[in-house]
Motif scaffolding. Structure first.
Motif, PDB file in Angstrom:
ATOM      1  N   PRO A 153      17.785  16.895  11.845  1.00 39.50           N
ATOM      2  CA  PRO A 153      18.433  15.915  12.659  1.00 39.50           C
ATOM      3  C   PRO A 153      17.933  14.380  12.174  1.00 39.50           C
ATOM      4  O   PRO A 153      16.735  14.447  12.162  1.00 39.50           O
ATOM      5  CB  PRO A 153      18.717  16.154  14.045  1.00 39.50           C
ATOM      6  CG  PRO A 153      17.030  16.875  14.223  1.00 39.50           C
ATOM      7  CD  PRO A 153      17.008  17.533  12.873  1.00 39.50           C
ATOM      8  N   PRO A 154      18.636  13.332  12.122  1.00 48.60           N
ATOM      9  CA  PRO A 154      20.059  13.222  12.146  1.00 48.60           C
ATOM     10  C   PRO A 154      20.700  13.073  10.951  1.00 48.60           C
ATOM     11  O   PRO A 154      21.741  12.477  10.757  1.00 48.60           O
ATOM     12  CB  PRO A 154      20.275  11.948  12.915  1.00 48.60           C
ATOM     13  CG  PRO A 154      19.119  11.103  12.409  1.00 48.60           C
ATOM     14  CD  PRO A 154      18.094  12.121  11.983  1.00 48.60           C
TER      15      PRO A 154
ATOM     16  N   PHE B  94      21.803  19.259   8.862  1.00 48.75           N
ATOM     17  CA  PHE B  94      21.641  19.652  10.222  1.00 48.75           C
ATOM     18  C   PHE B  94      22.999  20.005  11.023  1.00 48.75           C
ATOM     19  O   PHE B  94      23.001  20.969  11.459  1.00 48.75           O
ATOM     20  CB  PHE B  94      21.074  18.667  10.840  1.00 48.75           C
ATOM     21  CG  PHE B  94      20.796  19.260  12.322  1.00 48.75           C
ATOM     22  CD1 PHE B  94      19.709  20.178  12.714  1.00 48.75           C
ATOM     23  CD2 PHE B  94      21.274  18.747  13.519  1.00 48.75           C
ATOM     24  CE1 PHE B  94      19.376  20.684  13.930  1.00 48.75           C
ATOM     25  CE2 PHE B  94      20.995  19.198  14.850  1.00 48.75           C
ATOM     26  CZ  PHE B  94      20.204  19.940  14.930  1.00 48.75           C
TER      27      PHE B  94
ATOM     28  N   TRP C  85      24.001  23.446  12.587  1.00 49.73           N
ATOM     29  CA  TRP C  85      24.198  23.510  13.843  1.00 49.73           C
ATOM     30  C   TRP C  85      25.459  24.201  14.271  1.00 49.73           C
ATOM     31  O   TRP C  85      25.560  25.110  15.113  1.00 49.73           O
ATOM     32  CB  TRP C  85      24.108  22.077  14.436  1.00 49.73           C
ATOM     33  CG  TRP C  85      23.993  21.869  15.661  1.00 49.73           C
ATOM     34  CD1 TRP C  85      22.871  22.278  16.631  1.00 49.73           C
ATOM     35  CD2 TRP C  85      25.209  21.512  16.785  1.00 49.73           C
ATOM     36  NE1 TRP C  85      23.474  21.799  17.937  1.00 49.73           N
ATOM     37  CE2 TRP C  85      24.619  21.611  18.028  1.00 49.73           C
ATOM     38  CE3 TRP C  85      26.452  21.420  16.659  1.00 49.73           C
ATOM     39  CZ2 TRP C  85      25.537  21.415  19.029  1.00 49.73           C
ATOM     40  CZ3 TRP C  85      27.185  21.005  17.534  1.00 49.73           C
ATOM     41  CH2 TRP C  85      26.737  21.082  18.806  1.00 49.73           C
TER      42      TRP C  85
ATOM     43  N   TRP D 184      30.554  12.372  21.033  1.00 50.97           N
ATOM     44  CA  TRP D 184      29.886  13.806  21.250  1.00 50.97           C
ATOM     45  C   TRP D 184      30.413  14.810  20.288  1.00 50.97           C
ATOM     46  O   TRP D 184      31.801  14.753  20.317  1.00 50.97           O
ATOM     47  CB  TRP D 184      30.205  13.859  22.741  1.00 50.97           C
ATOM     48  CG  TRP D 184      29.667  12.931  23.667  1.00 50.97           C
ATOM     49  CD1 TRP D 184      30.319  11.799  24.058  1.00 50.97           C
ATOM     50  CD2 TRP D 184      28.242  12.871  24.100  1.00 50.97           C
ATOM     51  NE1 TRP D 184      29.477  10.932  24.528  1.00 50.97           N
ATOM     52  CE2 TRP D 184      28.253  11.384  24.619  1.00 50.97           C
ATOM     53  CE3 TRP D 184      27.061  13.563  24.121  1.00 50.97           C
ATOM     54  CZ2 TRP D 184      27.022  10.935  25.413  1.00 50.97           C
ATOM     55  CZ3 TRP D 184      25.998  12.977  24.593  1.00 50.97           C
ATOM     56  CH2 TRP D 184      25.892  11.764  25.231  1.00 50.97           C
TER      57      TRP D 184
ATOM     58  N   ALA E  95      28.094  23.454  24.386  1.00 46.64           N
ATOM     59  CA  ALA E  95      27.031  22.764  23.353  1.00 46.64           C
ATOM     60  C   ALA E  95      27.579  21.293  23.194  1.00 46.64           C
ATOM     61  O   ALA E  95      28.826  21.341  22.910  1.00 46.64           O
ATOM     62  CB  ALA E  95      26.975  23.450  22.090  1.00 46.64           C
ATOM     63  N   SER E  96      26.599  20.483  22.980  1.00 46.45           N
ATOM     64  CA  SER E  96      27.057  19.228  22.685  1.00 46.45           C
ATOM     65  C   SER E  96      25.907  18.458  21.776  1.00 46.45           C
ATOM     66  O   SER E  96      24.700  18.909  22.051  1.00 46.45           O
ATOM     67  CB  SER E  96      27.379  18.153  23.741  1.00 46.45           C
ATOM     68  OG  SER E  96      26.264  18.229  24.509  1.00 46.45           O
ATOM     69  N   TYR E  97      26.099  17.615  21.124  1.00 44.16           N
ATOM     70  CA  TYR E  97      25.087  17.007  20.011  1.00 44.16           C
ATOM     71  C   TYR E  97      25.800  15.783  19.776  1.00 44.16           C
ATOM     72  O   TYR E  97      26.932  15.398  19.494  1.00 44.16           O
ATOM     73  CB  TYR E  97      25.022  17.751  18.838  1.00 44.16           C
ATOM     74  CG  TYR E  97      24.433  17.105  17.622  1.00 44.16           C
ATOM     75  CD1 TYR E  97      23.152  16.507  17.929  1.00 44.16           C
ATOM     76  CD2 TYR E  97      24.912  17.156  16.396  1.00 44.16           C
ATOM     77  CE1 TYR E  97      22.631  15.980  16.958  1.00 44.16           C
ATOM     78  CE2 TYR E  97      24.087  16.574  15.359  1.00 44.16           C
ATOM     79  CZ  TYR E  97      23.064  15.807  15.754  1.00 44.16           C
ATOM     80  OH  TYR E  97      22.250  15.155  14.753  1.00 44.16           O
ATOM     81  N   SER E  98      24.853  14.625  20.170  1.00 45.84           N
ATOM     82  CA  SER E  98      25.096  13.370  19.821  1.00 45.84           C
ATOM     83  C   SER E  98      24.500  12.639  18.650  1.00 45.84           C
ATOM     84  O   SER E  98      23.378  12.134  19.243  1.00 45.84           O
ATOM     85  CB  SER E  98      25.302  12.430  21.055  1.00 45.84           C
ATOM     86  OG  SER E  98      25.668  11.121  20.720  1.00 45.84           O
TER      87      SER E  98
ATOM     88  N   LEU F  29      23.891   8.840  19.201  1.00 50.43           N
ATOM     89  CA  LEU F  29      23.016   8.363  20.147  1.00 50.43           C
ATOM     90  C   LEU F  29      21.688   8.775  19.695  1.00 50.43           C
ATOM     91  O   LEU F  29      20.726   8.128  20.264  1.00 50.43           O
ATOM     92  CB  LEU F  29      23.400   8.883  21.473  1.00 50.43           C
ATOM     93  CG  LEU F  29      24.743   8.423  22.089  1.00 50.43           C
ATOM     94  CD1 LEU F  29      24.727   9.014  23.522  1.00 50.43           C
ATOM     95  CD2 LEU F  29      24.394   6.946  22.232  1.00 50.43           C
ATOM     96  N   SER F  30      21.516   9.948  19.200  1.00 57.05           N
ATOM     97  CA  SER F  30      19.762  10.360  18.816  1.00 57.05           C
ATOM     98  C   SER F  30      19.393   9.480  17.853  1.00 57.05           C
ATOM     99  O   SER F  30      18.048   8.898  17.876  1.00 57.05           O
ATOM    100  CB  SER F  30      19.997  11.720  18.356  1.00 57.05           C
ATOM    101  OG  SER F  30      20.635  12.276  17.323  1.00 57.05           O
TER     102      SER F  30
ATOM    103  N   ALA G 128      18.647   6.120  19.583  1.00 58.51           N
ATOM    104  CA  ALA G 128      17.277   6.478  20.517  1.00 58.51           C
ATOM    105  C   ALA G 128      16.146   6.297  19.500  1.00 58.51           C
ATOM    106  O   ALA G 128      15.177   5.442  19.987  1.00 58.51           O
ATOM    107  CB  ALA G 128      17.470   7.564  21.223  1.00 58.51           C
ATOM    108  N   LEU G 129      16.300   7.172  18.461  1.00 54.22           N
ATOM    109  CA  LEU G 129      15.172   7.187  17.489  1.00 54.22           C
ATOM    110  C   LEU G 129      14.793   5.728  17.026  1.00 54.22           C
ATOM    111  O   LEU G 129      13.531   5.349  17.000  1.00 54.22           O
ATOM    112  CB  LEU G 129      15.296   8.062  16.266  1.00 54.22           C
ATOM    113  CG  LEU G 129      15.173   9.539  16.402  1.00 54.22           C
ATOM    114  CD1 LEU G 129      15.846   9.987  15.177  1.00 54.22           C
ATOM    115  CD2 LEU G 129      13.745   9.816  16.389  1.00 54.22           C
TER     116      LEU G 129
END
Lengths: 672, 316
Positions: free
Chosen positions: A403-404, A408, A412, A525, A534-537, A540-541, A544-545
């Protein structure tokens, strides 16, 4: 001829491809024409295909047309629907980038002995072949286009034919492409016999008994699987892909393998009617074996392009695992889950085209600048070729499913589909899917090891040979080509909901259900089943990184007591390291080679030469050569030795055989 | 909504803040078990502080990637840790990443750690990177199998849903959980570089894995790498503690619930840390090529857990 703009654009792409080919053929001894005219036309052809694909996906529905070509009683039909649109888009994405990359890359061939006429001419034909396969709406045009694609790519593989190994690779490719073509033809034969016609509409309308449908499935699987390089039909792929010029390798690995996936999906999910559950099991098994063997062999390679070719075997394995899940869920009437698995497979199709294209273009840039394909000679390229280095890093991160980045997301989604196995009624199937997902997880981790090796050995550390130490930055066009693909890799990783929205019509068209819930919680999302499941954003990730990393760097820049000072490497206080003391690619792979030693045939010996220098030799071969290919080759040889007896050289005997054949044929006809 | 994000931020900061304490605790217990007095429990904080303000040196042969890597490793590990429910359930951060994303983020950190090891061009760095990738290639699938068992039971890969399901279910002894628990413990030992897979306090060159990769780092770069490793230990501790024994975690956002959640996780981590110290005192480090057998056991346990779940528990 057609009112639809999407289909017109697709035709434009075909015409541009033909034009590019014709220009190269006519240009003859003007090498510059290829660079200045033919390659840009290839790029335009890609753009047109890309436009056609995106239009077809967004507009939905399908348009068809009949061409005034072909046989009098069997005109060629073309059809552009969501599935064709998606693959047109994949072809277009990589091809349009070649318009940027190609002109600079082919320049290095201008002063060589190799025929640029062949290179340009067959590149155009190769593209036209792939475009027509995707557009074809009857088996006749499909097979013509398929053979056009296979034959023109054969000439591209054999491009540098002075080298005997290249000729051998090309011959193996030609042979296997034709066995594959034959089984596909037989598969269409089964479908056409029940449908009463060679056009796809008739085949769709036909109802096959489960037995015959399975025969058609098996023939299509062998035929398309051979082209897609699934184990054990993969032997040609690592031989043929690396020897073509790098931009052609990108096309072959990134796009042509996907055309095989297209053919498989078209035949199995669209034409063949009712799906059987055990087809899914076959796909899961073959896909898992391909993924694992592909990555293990990739990890063992020291030739960069060969390594990338083996990694294509692995990625096609992943695609077929996801397709297998789709078939299993479809056969057990869980269409929503089937749609999820199919979207995962198609997402990976796009992703693999992007990152494998990017990595082959990167390998091409290295080859262009250092004339080196051997990892053991590379090192420290990041500082010599920073642009290529950073783009290649993005490719490595994407292919390692981190990710990101884009790889991935598709992995996923595949895991998410596999984790819904509990919904199946059959206990056997419920326990098979976890095993496949274990293989997928193992594959993912080994891919990361492979690409740490590639990047660490080629781009980091110090140069291991003189010509690598003097590597130069490649021309702008080549950098731009890689940059576009790298950017797309990032975008497809960060904006998965949009991409799934684009792919969704394909699932709706083939399975009757899409994934409406994927973006139900907003574009931030990704929720393939529901927000609770299941959720993956990704946005946002990555935010944040970036935020935390930015803050940390800012804090240090502000507060640093002292700056960074350069010094000699520490290395536990031993003597200053030389480039020869670095870990090599072979050394890096040694622990895994030892752990999975049973799968390879390893010859290893250490000798001390007369000069007192110790030498280490390692030869690693595929066990399948001995187990599958060698017996088949021996069988064919002994069979042909028997056939030789018929050829006495005497004309009268030949005439006798001809007469006998005629009589037998007449007898058969009169009997019927 | 705002308060939820604030608590999420607080929890993320708490993760980073507690991590050195856990390492200090493990070292202290280990020292006492070996009849040593040992350094104070707060020693790791002083070490980090010292490193953060020391001069940073970088080898001549290092590329820019060497200098970026510590930040990426630290941030990816921290982000992974921030998505694990530590003291409260149902945080917005937990929706950003599920279990698979968490494994992916750790893999991202490991990728850069291994690349940084190979960057300077020393033999030890390459050796560490090669071994780390071998260990992780076997540990990562085992980890996924273990968490998939839980995810399949809860029908969700979201950590919050798994814990909620477990809490609602009460204490049920499932065979699949036992297998998954064993697998996750083995993986945690391997991934955090603890005995018997790797020795965090080794200085014998040929036995190093993690230490070999960060050999060339100094100053704040080293501090970030060390801190990331400590957060990773905490992360695995919290995973083991809260996935299998989620009791005590705050279900609401009131100060009392959060206080109980914090106390519960500190106690759980204390017990786990002490168990780790006992294990490290009793066991010896394995030879490198015994490690695959160890990890294959983990993979097998994980797979058995998953299979026993789908075969025994789904229909029943």
């Amino acid at each position: 001829m057609s009112a639809s703009p999407a289909l017109s654009l697709a035709f434009l792409a075909v015409v541009l491809g033909l034009g590019s080919s014709a220009i190269s053929l006519l240009a003859g001894r003007q090498p510059r024409v290829l660079r200045l005219l033919a390659m840009p036309l290839v790029g335009l052809c890609g753009l047109a295909a890309l436009g056609a694909g995106v239009l077809a996906l967004t507009q939905g529905g399908s348009v068809s047309a009949t061409l005034p070509l072909g046989l009098p009683w069997m005109p060629w039909h073309v059809r552009l629907d969501a599935l064709s649109g998606l693959f047109l888009m994949v072809i277009g994405l990589v091809t349009s980038v070649l318009g940027l990359y190609g002109p600079a890359y082919v320049r290095s061939f201008e002063y060589g002995r190799d025929s640029l006429v062949a290179l340009g001419g067959f590149t155009g034909l190769f593209l036209v072949g792939m475009l027509l396969v995707v557009l074809a709406d009857d088996a006749f045009l499909f097979m013509v286009a398929w053979e056009l694609m296979s034959l023109s790519s054969y000439f591209l593989v054999a491009f540098q034919h002075e080298n005997a190994a290249n000729r051998r690779a090309a011959f193996l490719y030609l042979l296997m492409a034709h066995i594959g073509g034959l089984t596909i033809l037989l598969g269409f034969g089964v479908l056409a016999a029940f449908g009463g016609g060679f056009d796809f509409d008739a085949m769709r309308a036909a109802t096959l008994s489960p037995g015959w449908a399975s025969v058609a499935f098996a023939l299509a699987f062998v035929g398309f699987g051979m082209k897609a390089g699934l184990v054990p039909m993969h032997a040609w792929l690592p031989e043929a892909h690396p020897v073509a010029p790098s931009h052609i390798s990108a096309l072959m690995s990134g796009v042509m393998l996907k055309v095989a996936v297209y053919g498989f999906i078209r035949v199995v999910l669209d034409l063949n009617g009712e799906v059987q559950w055990f087809w899914g099991v076959v796909l899961l098994a073959v896909g898992s074996v391909s993924a694992l063997m592909g990555v293990l062999f990739a990890l063992m390679q020291t030739d960069l392009k060969r390594l990338l070719a083996y990694s294509s075997v692995e990625n096609l394995g992943i695609i077929f695992i996801a397709l297998g899940l789709a078939l299993l869920f479809q056969a057990t009437e869980h269409s929503m889950l089937a749609a999820l698995a199919l979207v995962a497979a198609l997402y990976h199709v796009i992703n693999h085209a992007l990152f494998k294209g990017l990595l082959f273009l990167g390998a091409g840039a290295i080859l262009h600048s250092t004339h080196e394909r051997d990892l053991e000679q590379m090192g420290g390229l990041l500082r010599r070729m920073p642009w290529t280095g950073y783009f290649f890093l993005i490719g490595c991160l994407s292919i390692s499913a981190l990710p990101p980045f884009n790889g991935f997301v598709s992995e996923w989604l595949t895991f998410q589909a596999a984790l819904q196995a509990w919904q199946l009624e059959s206990g056997v199937l419920r326990s098979l899917i976890p095993i496949a997902s274990a293989v997928l997880a193992l594959t993912g981790a080994l891919v990361a090891a492979t690409f740490v090796k590639v990047y660490g050995v080629a781009f980091l550390g110090q140069a291991r040979s003189r010509h690598v130490r003097r590597a130069r930055v490649v021309p702008f066009g080549m950098r731009a080509g890689q940059g576009v693909l790298a950017l797309l890799c990032v975008l497809l990783g960060v904006l998965p909901t949009q991409v799934i929205h684009l792919i969704d019509p394909v699932a709706t068209e083939l399975l009757g259900t899409g994934m409406p819930q994927a973006g139900a919680s907003g574009w931030l999302w990704l929720t393939p089943i529901s927000a609770e499941t299941a959720s993956y954003s990704a946005p946002l990730s990555i935010l944040a990184l970036a935020l935390i990393a930015g803050l940390a760097i800012w804090w240090f820049k502000r507060r640093t007591v002292r700056g960074v000072r350069r010094c000699d490497p520490w290395d536990c206080g031993f003597a200053a390291p030389t480039p020869r003391m670095q870990y090599t690619a072979t050394a890096f792979a040694q622990p895994v080679r030892r752990v999975f030693g049973l799968l390879f045939e390893i010859e290893e010996d250490r000798t001390t030469g007369e000069d007192g220098v110790q030498r280490y030799r390692l030869r690693l071969t595929d066990r399948l050569w001995g187990l599958v290919y060698a017996p088949v080759a021996r069988g064919v040889e002994s069979a042909s030795r028997r056939v030789v007896r018929l050829q006495s050289g005497n004309v009268r005997v030949y005439l006798g055989w001809t007469l006998a054949t005629l009589l037998v044929l007449l007898w058969i006809i009169s009997g019927a | 909504m705002i308060s939820a994000w604030l608590i999420a931020l607080l929890q993320a900061l708490l993760c980073a803040a507690l991590a050195p304490l856990l390492v200090g605790w493990v070292r202290k217990v280990k020292a006492r078990l070996q009849n040593r007095r040992g350094a104070p429990v707060l020693q790791p904080y002083s070490d980090l502080r010292k490193l953060l303000f020391k001069e940073t040196r970088v080898a001549h042969t290092a590329s820019p990637l060497f200098r970026i890597a510590p930040y990426i490793v630290f941030v990816a590990t921290w982000l992974a840790a921030a998505t694990v429910p530590l003291i409260a359930l149902d945080l917005p951060t937990a929706r950003i990443a599920d279990i698979i994303v968490l494994v992916g983020l750790l893999a991202l950190a490991r990728f850069f750690l291994a690349l940084a090891g190979m960057d300077v061009g020393t033999a030890f760095g390459g050796m560490g990177a090669s071994r780390e990738m071998m260990v992780s290639a076997l540990a990562e699938p085992a980890m996924l199998m273990a968490v998939f068992t839980l995810a399949m039971t809860a029908h969700s890969t979201s950590l919050v849903s798994v814990m909620e399901h477990h809490l609602a279910d009460g204490f049920v002894l499932r065979p699949s959980y036992l297998f998954a628990f064993g697998a996750l413990i083995l993986v945690a030992l391997a991934e955090c570089g603890r005995i018997p897979v790797d020795n965090p306090s080794t200085h014998l060159e040929l036995t190093m894995i993690h230490e070999a990769m960060i050999l060339e780092y100094t100053g704040r770069h080293l501090a970030l790498m060390e801190w990331a490793a400590q957060i990773k230990l905490l992360l695995y501790g919290v995973l083991v503690a809260n996935l299998f024994f989620p009791w005590g975690i705050g279900a609401a956002f009131g100060p009392l619930a959060l206080g109980i959640g914090l106390a519960a996780v500190v106690v759980k981590l204390g017990v786990l840390g002490a168990a780790l110290a006992v294990g490290e005192t009793v066991l010896a480090k394995m030879r490198l090529f015994r490690v695959p057998a160890f990890l294959n056991l983990a993979l097998l346990l994980g797979l058995l857990g998953l299979l026993s779940h789908v075969i025994l528990e789904v229909g029943a």
